[in-house]
Enzyme design. Structure first.
Site, mmCIF file in Angstrom:
data_model
loop_
_atom_site.group_PDB
_atom_site.id
_atom_site.type_symbol
_atom_site.label_atom_id
_atom_site.label_comp_id
_atom_site.label_asym_id
_atom_site.label_seq_id
_atom_site.Cartn_x
_atom_site.Cartn_y
_atom_site.Cartn_z
ATOM 1 N N HIS A 214 41.245 17.800 21.497
ATOM 2 C CA HIS A 214 40.217 16.950 20.901
ATOM 3 C C HIS A 214 39.586 17.711 19.741
ATOM 4 C CE1 HIS A 214 39.459 14.246 24.696
ATOM 5 N NE2 HIS A 214 40.731 14.354 24.383
ATOM 6 N N GLU B 295 36.603 18.481 18.907
ATOM 7 C CA GLU B 295 35.595 19.496 19.250
ATOM 8 C C GLU B 295 36.250 20.752 19.817
ATOM 9 O OE1 GLU B 295 35.731 16.338 20.250
ATOM 10 O OE2 GLU B 295 33.743 15.438 20.528
ATOM 11 N N CYS C 71 33.411 13.616 24.636
ATOM 12 C CA CYS C 71 33.852 13.170 25.963
ATOM 13 C C CYS C 71 33.408 14.212 26.999
ATOM 14 C CB CYS C 71 35.371 13.019 25.970
ATOM 15 S SG CYS C 71 36.243 14.594 26.075
ATOM 16 N N CYS D 21 34.864 17.797 26.322
ATOM 17 C CA CYS D 21 34.267 18.475 25.171
ATOM 18 C C CYS D 21 32.801 18.799 25.433
ATOM 19 C CB CYS D 21 34.429 17.619 23.926
ATOM 20 S SG CYS D 21 36.157 17.416 23.446
HETATM 21 ZN ZN ZN Z 1 36.755 15.326 23.933
#
Ligand code: ZN
Length: 160
Positions: free
Chosen positions: A57, A59, A87, A90
Protein backbone atom coordinates in the site's frame (compact mmCIF):
# COMPACT_ATOMS: atom_id res chain seq x y z
CA UNK A 1 4.74 29.85 2.97
CA UNK A 2 1.94 29.60 5.48
CA UNK A 3 1.48 26.25 7.12
CA UNK A 4 -1.85 25.34 5.54
CA UNK A 5 -0.49 26.07 2.06
CA UNK A 6 2.47 23.82 2.84
CA UNK A 7 0.15 21.00 3.93
CA UNK A 8 -1.87 21.45 0.74
CA UNK A 9 1.26 21.31 -1.41
CA UNK A 10 2.34 17.99 0.10
CA UNK A 11 -1.18 16.54 -0.09
CA UNK A 12 -1.35 17.52 -3.77
CA UNK A 13 1.91 15.60 -4.26
CA UNK A 14 0.37 12.53 -2.57
CA UNK A 15 -2.65 12.86 -4.88
CA UNK A 16 -0.31 13.18 -7.90
CA UNK A 17 1.43 9.99 -6.80
CA UNK A 18 -1.95 8.26 -6.57
CA UNK A 19 -2.71 9.25 -10.17
CA UNK A 20 0.79 8.25 -11.30
CA UNK A 21 0.50 4.80 -9.76
CA UNK A 22 -2.92 4.28 -11.27
CA UNK A 23 -1.92 5.50 -14.74
CA UNK A 24 1.14 3.24 -14.81
CA UNK A 25 -0.96 0.26 -13.65
CA UNK A 26 1.27 -0.19 -10.59
CA UNK A 27 -1.74 -0.83 -8.38
CA UNK A 28 -4.73 0.92 -6.85
CA UNK A 29 -5.24 4.70 -6.94
CA UNK A 30 -3.44 5.55 -3.72
CA UNK A 31 -0.39 7.76 -3.11
CA UNK A 32 1.56 9.02 -0.12
CA UNK A 33 4.54 11.17 0.86
CA UNK A 34 6.62 11.47 4.02
CA UNK A 35 7.83 14.95 4.96
CA UNK A 36 10.46 15.93 7.50
CA UNK A 37 11.48 19.52 8.24
CA UNK A 38 9.46 20.76 5.27
CA UNK A 39 11.06 18.41 2.74
CA UNK A 40 9.78 15.27 1.05
CA UNK A 41 11.97 12.34 2.08
CA UNK A 42 9.87 9.61 0.47
CA UNK A 43 7.03 9.49 -2.01
CA UNK A 44 5.25 6.60 -3.64
CA UNK A 45 2.09 4.86 -4.58
CA UNK A 46 0.31 1.56 -4.26
CA UNK A 47 2.19 -1.30 -5.98
CA UNK A 48 0.15 -4.32 -4.89
CA UNK A 49 -0.70 -5.78 -8.29
CA UNK A 50 2.55 -4.93 -10.10
CA UNK A 51 4.81 -6.40 -7.41
CA UNK A 52 2.53 -9.20 -6.16
CA UNK A 53 2.86 -7.70 -2.70
CA UNK A 54 -0.40 -7.41 -0.74
CA UNK A 55 1.37 -5.14 1.75
CA UNK A 56 2.56 -2.65 -0.88
CA UNK A 57 0.00 0.00 0.00
CA UNK A 58 1.16 3.57 -0.60
CA UNK A 59 1.70 4.25 3.10
CA UNK A 60 3.74 1.05 3.57
CA UNK A 61 5.86 1.89 0.52
CA UNK A 62 6.73 5.38 1.79
CA UNK A 63 7.24 4.32 5.40
CA UNK A 64 9.79 1.70 4.26
CA UNK A 65 11.59 4.17 1.98
CA UNK A 66 11.62 6.97 4.55
CA UNK A 67 12.96 4.68 7.29
CA UNK A 68 15.71 3.44 4.96
CA UNK A 69 16.69 7.04 4.15
CA UNK A 70 16.65 8.10 7.78
CA UNK A 71 18.42 4.88 8.82
CA UNK A 72 15.84 4.58 11.59
CA UNK A 73 12.93 2.33 12.51
CA UNK A 74 10.94 5.39 13.54
CA UNK A 75 9.63 8.40 11.63
CA UNK A 76 10.25 10.84 14.46
CA UNK A 77 9.10 14.39 13.63
CA UNK A 78 7.80 13.25 10.23
CA UNK A 79 4.40 13.93 8.68
CA UNK A 80 2.67 11.44 6.39
CA UNK A 81 0.35 12.75 3.69
CA UNK A 82 -1.79 10.05 2.13
CA UNK A 83 -4.37 10.43 -0.62
CA UNK A 84 -6.79 8.21 1.32
CA UNK A 85 -7.55 7.41 4.94
CA UNK A 86 -5.24 4.50 5.91
CA UNK A 87 -6.57 0.93 6.03
CA UNK A 88 -6.12 -1.07 9.27
CA UNK A 89 -2.75 -2.48 8.12
CA UNK A 90 -1.34 0.95 7.30
CA UNK A 91 -2.88 2.43 10.42
CA UNK A 92 -0.95 -0.15 12.45
CA UNK A 93 2.25 0.53 10.51
CA UNK A 94 1.83 4.26 11.09
CA UNK A 95 1.52 3.72 14.83
CA UNK A 96 4.65 1.55 14.85
CA UNK A 97 6.54 4.16 12.79
CA UNK A 98 5.39 6.97 15.11
CA UNK A 99 5.22 10.02 12.84
CA UNK A 100 3.97 13.20 14.51
CA UNK A 101 0.93 13.65 12.25
CA UNK A 102 -1.04 12.21 9.35
CA UNK A 103 -3.08 14.10 6.76
CA UNK A 104 -5.44 12.20 4.47
CA UNK A 105 -7.45 13.16 1.38
CA UNK A 106 -10.26 10.72 0.57
CA UNK A 107 -11.87 8.85 3.45
CA UNK A 108 -12.87 5.22 3.79
CA UNK A 109 -16.39 5.90 2.52
CA UNK A 110 -14.86 7.26 -0.69
CA UNK A 111 -12.70 4.12 -0.95
CA UNK A 112 -15.68 1.87 -0.36
CA UNK A 113 -17.53 3.64 -3.19
CA UNK A 114 -14.87 2.35 -5.64
CA UNK A 115 -14.83 -1.17 -4.10
CA UNK A 116 -11.91 -0.76 -1.69
CA UNK A 117 -13.82 -1.67 1.46
CA UNK A 118 -11.71 -2.31 4.55
CA UNK A 119 -14.63 -2.20 6.99
CA UNK A 120 -14.64 -6.02 7.13
CA UNK A 121 -11.18 -5.95 8.75
CA UNK A 122 -12.39 -3.60 11.48
CA UNK A 123 -15.38 -5.91 11.95
CA UNK A 124 -13.06 -8.93 12.27
CA UNK A 125 -11.21 -7.27 15.16
CA UNK A 126 -14.37 -7.30 17.23
CA UNK A 127 -14.98 -11.02 16.69
CA UNK A 128 -13.67 -13.95 18.70
CA UNK A 129 -10.75 -15.76 17.03
CA UNK A 130 -12.88 -18.78 16.11
CA UNK A 131 -15.56 -16.61 14.48
CA UNK A 132 -13.19 -14.86 12.06
CA UNK A 133 -13.23 -15.46 8.30
CA UNK A 134 -9.66 -16.76 8.44
CA UNK A 135 -9.10 -19.47 11.06
CA UNK A 136 -6.79 -18.58 13.96
CA UNK A 137 -5.83 -21.28 16.47
CA UNK A 138 -3.31 -21.04 19.30
CA UNK A 139 -0.75 -23.86 19.73
CA UNK A 140 2.64 -24.60 21.40
CA UNK A 141 2.44 -21.50 23.59
CA UNK A 142 4.76 -22.98 26.21
CA UNK A 143 7.52 -23.47 23.65
CA UNK A 144 6.95 -20.13 21.92
CA UNK A 145 6.96 -18.14 25.15
CA UNK A 146 10.47 -19.38 25.99
CA UNK A 147 11.83 -17.00 23.34
CA UNK A 148 9.95 -14.15 25.01
CA UNK A 149 11.46 -15.05 28.37
CA UNK A 150 14.91 -14.97 26.78
CA UNK A 151 14.14 -11.58 25.19
CA UNK A 152 13.10 -10.21 28.58
CA UNK A 153 16.48 -11.13 30.06
CA UNK A 154 18.57 -10.27 26.96
CA UNK A 155 21.08 -7.52 27.73
CA UNK A 156 22.03 -6.31 24.25
CA UNK A 157 18.61 -5.74 22.70
CA UNK A 158 17.47 -2.65 20.86
CA UNK A 159 14.19 -1.62 22.43
CA UNK A 160 11.49 0.04 20.40
ZN1 ZN B 1 -3.26 0.28 3.62
Amino acid sequence: MDLMKEHEMFMRRAIEMAAKGMNSNAGGPFGAVVVKDGEIIAEGHNKVTSTNDPTAHAEMVVIREACQKLDSFQLTDCIIYTSCEPCPMCLGAIYWARPKAVFYGCDKADAKAIDFDDQFIYDELDKDMEDRQIGFKQMLRDEAVEVFDNWASKNDKTKY
